[in-house]
Design an enzyme around this catalytic site. Structure first.
Site, PDB file in Angstrom:
ATOM      1  N   GLY A 108      -4.694   6.357  -9.777  1.00 54.11           N
ATOM      2  CA  GLY A 108      -3.556   7.221 -10.102  1.00 54.11           C
ATOM      3  C   GLY A 108      -3.321   7.295 -11.602  1.00 54.11           C
ATOM      4  O   GLY A 108      -2.175   7.381 -12.059  1.00 54.11           O
ATOM      5  N   SER A 138       7.429  -1.693  -6.608  1.00 57.45           N
ATOM      6  CA  SER A 138       8.659  -1.053  -7.096  1.00 57.45           C
ATOM      7  C   SER A 138       9.811  -2.017  -6.869  1.00 57.45           C
ATOM      8  O   SER A 138       9.796  -2.818  -5.926  1.00 57.45           O
ATOM      9  CB  SER A 138       8.930   0.239  -6.309  1.00 57.45           C
ATOM     10  N   TYR A 153       9.052   4.625   1.605  1.00 52.51           N
ATOM     11  CA  TYR A 153       8.576   4.184   0.291  1.00 52.51           C
ATOM     12  C   TYR A 153       8.909   2.698   0.075  1.00 52.51           C
ATOM     13  O   TYR A 153       8.041   1.909  -0.315  1.00 52.51           O
ATOM     14  CB  TYR A 153       9.236   5.058  -0.777  1.00 52.51           C
ATOM     15  N   ALA A 166       9.527   0.430   2.275  1.00 52.52           N
ATOM     16  CA  ALA A 166       8.737  -0.405   3.191  1.00 52.52           C
ATOM     17  C   ALA A 166       7.316  -0.579   2.665  1.00 52.52           C
ATOM     18  O   ALA A 166       6.746  -1.676   2.701  1.00 52.52           O
ATOM     19  CB  ALA A 166       8.717   0.219   4.588  1.00 52.52           C
ATOM     20  N   ASN A 189      -2.294   1.464  -8.832  1.00 53.29           N
ATOM     21  CA  ASN A 189      -1.096   2.177  -9.293  1.00 53.29           C
ATOM     22  C   ASN A 189      -0.785   3.433  -8.473  1.00 53.29           C
ATOM     23  O   ASN A 189       0.377   3.835  -8.382  1.00 53.29           O
ATOM     24  CB  ASN A 189      -1.271   2.549 -10.772  1.00 53.29           C
TER      25      ASN A 189
HETATM   26  P1  NAD Z   1       3.316  10.039 -10.746  1.00 47.72           P
HETATM   27  O1  NAD Z   1       3.559  10.892  -9.551  1.00 47.72           O
HETATM   28  O2  NAD Z   1       3.704  10.555 -12.088  1.00 47.72           O
HETATM   29  O3  NAD Z   1       1.760   9.633 -10.802  1.00 47.72           O
HETATM   30  C1  NAD Z   1       1.084   9.185  -9.668  1.00 47.72           C
HETATM   31  C2  NAD Z   1      -0.391   9.468  -9.822  1.00 47.72           C
HETATM   32  O4  NAD Z   1      -1.055   9.042  -8.636  1.00 47.72           O
HETATM   33  C3  NAD Z   1      -0.694  10.965  -9.991  1.00 47.72           C
HETATM   34  O5  NAD Z   1      -1.611  11.148 -11.051  1.00 47.72           O
HETATM   35  C4  NAD Z   1      -1.288  11.369  -8.653  1.00 47.72           C
HETATM   36  O6  NAD Z   1      -2.232  12.418  -8.737  1.00 47.72           O
HETATM   37  C5  NAD Z   1      -1.943  10.065  -8.210  1.00 47.72           C
HETATM   38  N1  NAD Z   1      -2.127  10.002  -6.769  1.00 47.72           N
HETATM   39  C6  NAD Z   1      -1.271  10.433  -5.803  1.00 47.72           C
HETATM   40  N2  NAD Z   1      -1.802  10.232  -4.592  1.00 47.72           N
HETATM   41  C7  NAD Z   1      -3.012   9.661  -4.792  1.00 47.72           C
HETATM   42  C8  NAD Z   1      -4.045   9.228  -3.921  1.00 47.72           C
HETATM   43  N3  NAD Z   1      -3.934   9.376  -2.587  1.00 47.72           N
HETATM   44  N4  NAD Z   1      -5.157   8.683  -4.451  1.00 47.72           N
HETATM   45  C9  NAD Z   1      -5.291   8.565  -5.792  1.00 47.72           C
HETATM   46  N5  NAD Z   1      -4.351   8.975  -6.669  1.00 47.72           N
HETATM   47  C10 NAD Z   1      -3.223   9.513  -6.166  1.00 47.72           C
HETATM   48  O7  NAD Z   1       4.031   8.649 -10.438  1.00 47.72           O
HETATM   49  P2  NAD Z   1       4.423   7.442 -11.414  1.00 47.72           P
HETATM   50  O8  NAD Z   1       5.875   7.499 -11.637  1.00 47.72           O
HETATM   51  O9  NAD Z   1       3.511   7.362 -12.566  1.00 47.72           O
HETATM   52  O10 NAD Z   1       4.167   6.231 -10.416  1.00 47.72           O
HETATM   53  C11 NAD Z   1       3.036   5.408 -10.482  1.00 47.72           C
HETATM   54  C12 NAD Z   1       3.263   4.210  -9.583  1.00 47.72           C
HETATM   55  O11 NAD Z   1       4.417   3.516 -10.004  1.00 47.72           O
HETATM   56  C13 NAD Z   1       3.505   4.592  -8.120  1.00 47.72           C
HETATM   57  O12 NAD Z   1       2.892   3.641  -7.273  1.00 47.72           O
HETATM   58  C14 NAD Z   1       5.007   4.537  -8.007  1.00 47.72           C
HETATM   59  O13 NAD Z   1       5.432   4.284  -6.696  1.00 47.72           O
HETATM   60  C15 NAD Z   1       5.312   3.371  -8.932  1.00 47.72           C
HETATM   61  N6  NAD Z   1       6.695   3.359  -9.432  1.00 47.72           N
HETATM   62  C16 NAD Z   1       7.167   4.365 -10.215  1.00 47.72           C
HETATM   63  C17 NAD Z   1       8.483   4.305 -10.671  1.00 47.72           C
HETATM   64  C18 NAD Z   1       9.077   5.347 -11.580  1.00 47.72           C
HETATM   65  O14 NAD Z   1      10.258   5.258 -11.881  1.00 47.72           O
HETATM   66  N7  NAD Z   1       8.323   6.312 -12.068  1.00 47.72           N
HETATM   67  C19 NAD Z   1       9.287   3.232 -10.293  1.00 47.72           C
HETATM   68  C20 NAD Z   1       8.773   2.237  -9.487  1.00 47.72           C
HETATM   69  C21 NAD Z   1       7.467   2.313  -9.055  1.00 47.72           C
END
Ligand code: NAD
Length: 246
Positions: A12, A141, A154, A156, A89
């Protein structure tokens, strides 16, 4: 803290936190496999990694698809001959309160967030075991610890990631493989930018440090956990949340 010539897979990594982690690892001198379901954004991050003078391989892979994950690891080994670091990620959300939550919402989120790390870990670990060295960092998270309204699937999946992290830390310790989870709070990424302002602002006011986090805030801890400076940390679930919902 130097990751000289270590080879890292970041899933990701096309945008958001994954991109931030990939760039931080490159800054610390690792080579990076930039993996994403979106091949175009993966290529863009890979170009940014190369700007640090590091090698990068952009790979399109859906972590919920075992065959694609296996192909991703094979391509990594072909290019670099090893994989030292795995950053799980990739993640998605499908928000709805319980009575509106569909089977599809549930299954998609669990398939990417939780089954995805089962696939990637299972594909990478045999190579880390053979090398008797490895670092795995799972991006969970804060909601995996606190739960939340309207995102039970999410939360869970993210709680499941913590259980998986601790189990892997126990199973893999004897191969000198460290497995840890990072629990981000509110981080400024495209995921967050989708939340309406009237909902977001009151949440920001609850953060003791008074701001949302940045992908670099997460990248800093991921790089540390992936380095030789954190040999005695395993099975940890560390919040990077500015004190939010502690
Ligand atoms: P985002 O949506 O900006 O980026 C996620 C990336 O993952 C994207 O590039 C997407 O194309 C890729 N992706 C989606 N499904 C995929 C799959 N099946 N296989 C491979 N790649 C895939 O999200 P983010 O905010 O950068 O989040 C990244 C991680 O951090 C996630 O696991 C999210 O749950 C976690 N997170 C984010 C936050 C936040 O506030 N942004 C908070 C807590 C946890």
């Amino acid at each position: 803290m130097i990751l000289e010539d270590r080879v890292a897979i970041v899933t990701g990594a096309g945008q958001g936190i994954g991109r931030g982690i990939a760039l931080k690892l490159a800054e610390k001198r690792a080579h990076v496999v930039v993996s994403d379901i979106n091949g175009q954004t993966a290529r863009e991050t890979a170009t940014e990694v190369r700007a640090f003078g590091r090698r990068a391989l952009a790979l399109q892979a859906d972590v919920s698809n075992r065959a694609q994950v296996e192909k991703m690891v094979q391509a990594t080994l072909q290019e670099f001959g090893t994989v030292d670091i795995l950053i799980n990620n990739a993640g998605i959300a499908r928000s709805a309160t319980l009575l509106k939550l569909t089977d599809k919402d549930w299954d998609e989120v669990l398939a990417v967030n939780l089954k995805g790390i089962f696939h990637t870990t299972q594909a990478v670990v045999p190579h880390m075991m053979a090398a008797r060295h490895g670092k795995i960092v799972n991006i969970s998270s804060i909601y995996g610890r606190t739960g939340t309204l309207g995102d039970s699937n999410y939360a869970a999946s993210k709680a499941g990631m913590i259980g998986f992290t601790k189990s892997m830390a126990r199973e893999l310790a004897r191969y000198d493989i460290n497995v840890n989870a990072i629990l981000p709070g509110m981080i400024d990424t495209p995921l967050l930018q989708g939340i309406p302002d009237h909902y977001l602002q009151p949440m920001i006011e609850e953060i003791p440090l008074g701001r949302v986090g940045t992908p670099e805030d997460i990248g800093n801890l991921a790089a540390f956990l992936a380095s030789d400076e954190a040999p005695y940390i395993t099975g940890a679930a560390i919040e990077v949340a500015g004190g939010w919902r502690m």
